[in-house]
Design a protein around this motif. Structure first.
Motif: not given
Length: 329
Positions: A60-66
């Motif tokens: 999830a942290t890799q998807l924030f704002r993407t």
């Protein structure tokens, strides 16, 4: 689920939504389970019994704002020490879809929230191949978001709180769709000592609990701190102001035979999901001229040998769950 949606609408910090979209074999949670992961580290909901959440947080942290999404598959059937099945004992394969939550997606969640507030179900849809293809279909047939025109979903033959969550091909596109139900409401009539653990436990499993009683000294926030509403006064008048639906549950526990007699007959005419009356079957039959109506649960609760307010509350809540899940008639 309602808590997740309300949190997303109230708190606009970066967040991701994880949904179980497919299960092969057995697993701790089933298709349609949601989990919210916020940038602050807050997590709402559980995808597993605790063995997958840390890994999901990393994704999830890799998807924030993407504005992107990803699919993660967990094989819980593996028996070697390096597999996800270590200690889980689930013996299934769980597929989780995770997406970044942006403003457009919040708009669709807002529509779902309005449907839930109106006590109406709605379908949520999400393309598994195109993150921008998502939306919802409300119970009156209105469509929101970007949904293929050839997708037609039925509300007519749906049983209250029926679990519908799966992937299906519409044309050449794989689409995940899920029927979202409003928060269940439980009306407890009678605020005696035995109502307190029932209200607490029912609230813990997601019910909006409403108390109705004529005694303000026992029916108050001190004794029912988690209640969604507390209504004091002539119970018969209070009931006449409530617009019950087929999704609502009611438990009658006034310990007053004459009051139960009048209220029981009034409630029998309402179309409810569940109507339970505290007391013996013999007593309940007397309320209805010697015959127990098919729609009335009495004695209230599952027969587990419960003794005392706390155990009786467990038996009642177990029966509420069974009826809502379609495990009992």
């Amino acid at each position: 689920m309602q808590q997740i949606i309300e949190t997303v609408l109230a708190d606009t910090q970066p967040a991701a939504l994880a949904i179980i979209v497919n299960v092969e074999g057995s697993s701790y949670r089933k298709e349609g389970t949601w989990m919210l992961i916020q940038e602050s580290g807050v997590q709402i909901g559980m995808i597993s019994g605790g063995c997958l959440e840390n890994d999901l947080h990393s994704h999830a942290t890799q998807l924030f704002r993407t504005g992107k999404a990803t699919t993660v598959q967990y094989d819980l059937s593996s028996e070697d020490d390096l597999g996800w099945g270590r200690g889980a004992g689930c013996n299934g394969v769980v597929t989780v879809w995770i997406r970044d939550i942006d403003e457009d997606f919040r708009g669709v969640l807002d529509i779902l929230h309005k449907q839930m507030q109106a006590n109406e179900p709605a379908y949520f849809l999400q393309s598994m191949t195109d993150i921008n293809q998502y939306g919802c279909i409300t119970s009156d047939g209105k469509r929101f978001g970007k949904i293929q025109s050839n997708i037609m979903l039925n509300f007519i033959d749906v049983i209250p709180y029926q679990r519908i969550a799966k992937q299906m091909n519409f044309g050449e596109e794989m689409v995940y769709f899920q029927l979202i139900w409003p928060q269940p409401h439980l009306y407890i009539i009678g605020a005696g000592l035995d109502a307190r653990p029932l209200a607490q436990l029912s609230g813990n499993i997601g019910y909006a609990v409403h108390l109705l009683d004529w005694r303000s000294n026992i029916c108050n926030e001190m004794h029912f701190p988690t209640a969604a509403s507390i209504q004091i006064g002539d119970v018969k008048k209070l009931l006449s102001n409530i617009k019950f639906s087929s999704l609502d549950s009611v438990i009658l526990m006034t310990h007053d035979f004459q009051l139960d007699f009048e209220i029981g007959r009034y409630l029998l005419e309402r179309k409810l999901l569940y109507l339970g009356i505290l007391g013996s079957k013999k007593r309940t039959k007397r309320l209805f001229d010697g015959a127990l109506p098919n729609s009335v649960h009495s004695p209230v609760g599952l027969s587990i040998g419960a003794d005392g307010p706390e155990e009786i509350a467990v038996s009642i809540v177990a029966e509420l769950i069974a009826v809502r899940r379609g495990k009992m008639i």
